[in-house]
Structure formats: C-alpha cells, structure tokens
Motif scaffolding. Structure first.
Motif, PDB file in Angstrom:
ATOM      1  N   PRO A   1      47.738  41.160  44.491  1.00  0.00           N
ATOM      2  CA  PRO A   1      46.635  40.412  45.130  1.00  0.00           C
ATOM      3  C   PRO A   1      47.124  39.076  45.696  1.00  0.00           C
ATOM      4  CG  PRO A   1      45.992  41.243  42.970  1.00  0.00           C
ATOM      5  CD  PRO A   1      47.474  41.457  43.075  1.00  0.00           C
ATOM      6  N   ILE A   2      46.673  38.762  46.907  1.00  0.00           N
ATOM      7  CA  ILE A   2      47.056  37.489  47.512  1.00  0.00           C
ATOM      8  C   ILE A   2      45.845  36.598  47.765  1.00  0.00           C
ATOM      9  CG2 ILE A   2      49.168  38.363  48.587  1.00  0.00           C
ATOM     10  CD1 ILE A   2      47.657  38.714  51.177  1.00  0.00           C
ATOM     11  N   LEU A   3      44.648  37.193  47.762  1.00  0.00           N
ATOM     12  CA  LEU A   3      43.427  36.389  47.899  1.00  0.00           C
ATOM     13  C   LEU A   3      42.238  37.172  47.365  1.00  0.00           C
ATOM     14  CD1 LEU A   3      41.637  37.418  50.685  1.00  0.00           C
ATOM     15  CD2 LEU A   3      43.724  36.594  51.718  1.00  0.00           C
ATOM     16  N   THR A   4      41.135  36.475  47.159  1.00  0.00           N
ATOM     17  CA  THR A   4      39.923  37.102  46.625  1.00  0.00           C
ATOM     18  C   THR A   4      38.761  36.857  47.580  1.00  0.00           C
ATOM     19  OG1 THR A   4      40.682  36.756  44.358  1.00  0.00           O
ATOM     20  CG2 THR A   4      38.339  37.232  44.672  1.00  0.00           C
ATOM     21  N   ILE A   5      38.078  37.940  47.969  1.00  0.00           N
ATOM     22  CA  ILE A   5      36.926  37.861  48.856  1.00  0.00           C
ATOM     23  C   ILE A   5      35.737  38.526  48.159  1.00  0.00           C
ATOM     24  CG2 ILE A   5      35.954  38.492  51.098  1.00  0.00           C
ATOM     25  CD1 ILE A   5      38.784  38.603  52.200  1.00  0.00           C
TER      26      ILE A   5
ATOM     27  N   ASN B   1      34.622  38.304  45.087  1.00  0.00           N
ATOM     28  CA  ASN B   1      35.054  38.858  43.796  1.00  0.00           C
ATOM     29  C   ASN B   1      35.904  40.130  43.935  1.00  0.00           C
ATOM     30  OD1 ASN B   1      33.677  36.846  42.309  1.00  0.00           O
ATOM     31  ND2 ASN B   1      31.756  38.014  42.459  1.00  0.00           N
ATOM     32  N   HIS B   2      36.458  40.336  45.113  1.00  0.00           N
ATOM     33  CA  HIS B   2      37.307  41.506  45.343  1.00  0.00           C
ATOM     34  C   HIS B   2      38.715  41.033  45.686  1.00  0.00           C
ATOM     35  CE1 HIS B   2      38.624  45.447  46.697  1.00  0.00           C
ATOM     36  NE2 HIS B   2      39.037  44.889  47.832  1.00  0.00           N
ATOM     37  N   SER B   3      39.686  41.460  44.893  1.00  0.00           N
ATOM     38  CA  SER B   3      41.082  41.075  45.124  1.00  0.00           C
ATOM     39  C   SER B   3      41.649  41.851  46.308  1.00  0.00           C
ATOM     40  CB  SER B   3      41.926  41.346  43.876  1.00  0.00           C
ATOM     41  OG  SER B   3      41.462  40.568  42.794  1.00  0.00           O
ATOM     42  N   VAL B   4      42.274  41.127  47.223  1.00  0.00           N
ATOM     43  CA  VAL B   4      42.841  41.746  48.424  1.00  0.00           C
ATOM     44  C   VAL B   4      44.350  41.531  48.429  1.00  0.00           C
ATOM     45  CG1 VAL B   4      42.846  41.757  50.948  1.00  0.00           C
ATOM     46  CG2 VAL B   4      40.712  41.327  49.709  1.00  0.00           C
ATOM     47  N   SER B   5      45.091  42.618  48.591  1.00  0.00           N
ATOM     48  CA  SER B   5      46.552  42.548  48.637  1.00  0.00           C
ATOM     49  C   SER B   5      47.038  42.608  50.083  1.00  0.00           C
ATOM     50  CB  SER B   5      47.153  43.720  47.842  1.00  0.00           C
ATOM     51  OG  SER B   5      46.837  44.952  48.460  1.00  0.00           O
ATOM     52  N   GLY B   6      48.350  42.439  50.272  1.00  0.00           N
ATOM     53  CA  GLY B   6      48.933  42.541  51.602  1.00  0.00           C
ATOM     54  C   GLY B   6      48.730  43.923  52.190  1.00  0.00           C
TER      55      GLY B   6
END
Length: 246
Positions: free
Chosen positions: A75-79, A81-86
């Motif tokens: 994960p690189i950021l959270t949108i 409450n959802h973790s988003v990876s590359g």
C-alpha cells in the motif's frame, strides 16, 4: 539444464503457460489491431508487429523485475479507508484508459467525426499510435506476468512461454486484424469486450475481483451468437458500413 529439460512437469508448465499467455494476449491483439487501423494501410502491419514486440519485451523486463512487482503490491496511500498499492493504481488508470479509448473508437466508427475531428484523425501519427500501444502493453503485461509467476517459479520457462505466445500472436495478428476490419459488427463487439475488460481492471484496482471465467464466457458466447447470425443470413446483404475509412 538437461535435468530441467527432461522433467515432464517443466514441459507441462511451459505448454500450459504458453496457452494462457495466448488467451490473455487475444485482447491485446484486438486493441493493437484497432489502434493500428487508424494508420495508412502501408503502416498498419509495422505498427502491429512493433506493438507485439514491445509487449514481449515489457513482459520479459517485468519478469526480470519480480522484486519490483512484489513491491507494487505494498500500500502506498489510503482512499476512503481503502489501501491502494502501485499495482492498483496501474490497473485503475489502465482500466479507465481502456474504457475511454474504446468508447471513443465506438463513437468514431458509428457517429463519425465533425470536420474538425476528421482533420485531426488524418493527422494521427505512427508515434502516437505506438505510445498508446505501449500504455496498454504495460497494463496487459502486468496481468500476464502475475499469471506466469503463479504458474511456475522457473524464470526460463516464463520467458520461453512469453516468446512463444508473442510469436504465435505475430503470425495470427494479420488474420485477426483483417477479419475484424471486414466485419463491422465484430469490430463493435471487440470494442465492447475491451470496455468489459476495462471494467474488470477497474474492479481489480479496487479489490473487487471479477472471475475471468465469466468475462471470457460472455465474450465467447457473444462471438458464437454473432457467427450464427452471419451464418444464418438468408440473403447476402452488404453489412452496415462504419464511418471512418482506415
């Protein structure tokens, strides 16, 4: 090396993976064919060949960068409450690009272009088409490499499977492209499939996994229905001509 070649499981993995790579590459061939159809007839074959060779090199480079691919799942950021990876970002933007591009192509072929649009269509350059193909190659290659890693841990087997599948696609891309061009309804179906694939990629990016079996079944069923329609036409009628001469 001899021990590896004499291992039946290696050959089974190679054949299975090659077949899967070909199946996963069909949508890539269709999109490359549609993009290259915007070019003059003399440049279309070169664009298809360059596009598929770029797909092969992209997949091989990704195979040599397995550690990087593994990092893409972090994960690189959270949108919301959802973790988003590359990897998620690549799939999301790739899916959006595929949906937007396919919708634009359907509009162009059915509605045509304004005079200003026609002027811009005539100026479509070879490099612009290749850049668009490269963007899609990255998205499709990521899915292909993840499938390959899940099938075997032999890097050599994965590379050979990629080379064999791309070789098959190079041989068949011309026939597929000509067939799609000759049948307007097949071209619209192909673009609709690409929208479906774009939605699936978008879902994958948001961790909403759509089983690929459903997608491929829908594609096969639609193509079978259209083939039956073509076969059962009692009178040979000239098919509806799509707008835009490529």
């Amino acid at each position: 090396m001899i021990e590896i070649l004499s291992d039946p499981s290696v050959w089974f993995a190679l054949l299975t993976l090659t077949a899967l790579e070909i199946v996963l590459g069909i949508d890539n061939i269709i999109f490359i064919s549609i993009l290259s159809s915007r070019l003059p007839k003399t440049k279309q074959k070169s664009a298809r060949q360059i596009g598929l060779l770029l797909a092969m090199f992209t997949r091989i480079l990704l195979l040599f960068s397995l550690s990087l691919i593994m990092k893409l799942t972090n994960p690189i950021l959270t949108i919301l409450n959802h973790s988003v990876s590359g990897r998620d970002l690549i799939l999301i933007f790739g899916g959006l690009f595929l949906i937007a591009k396919s919708t634009t192509e359907i509009h162009h072929k059915l509605e045509g272009e304004s005079e200003l649009g026609e002027e811009s269509t005539k100026r479509v350059s070879f490099s612009k088409v290749i850049i668009q193909i490269m963007i899609l190659d990255i998205v499709f290659s990521l899915d292909s490499v993840i499938t390959a890693v899940g099938m075997t841990d032999q890097l050599g087997v994965m590379i050979v499977a990629v080379v064999l599948s791309v070789g098959f696609m190079l041989l068949s891309s011309g026939s597929i492209s000509d067939f799609v061009d000759r049948h307007p309804t097949i071209k619209i179906l192909a673009l609709s499939f690409l929208i479906l694939i774009g939605v699936a990629l978008l879902g994958e990016g948001f961790e909403l996994h759509i089983p690929k079996g459903y997608i491929y079944f829908a594609m096969c069923f639609s193509v079978i229905v259209e083939f039956l329609n073509m076969k059962l036409r009692s009178k040979p009628e000239k098919p509806v001509a799509l707008k835009g001469k490529f």
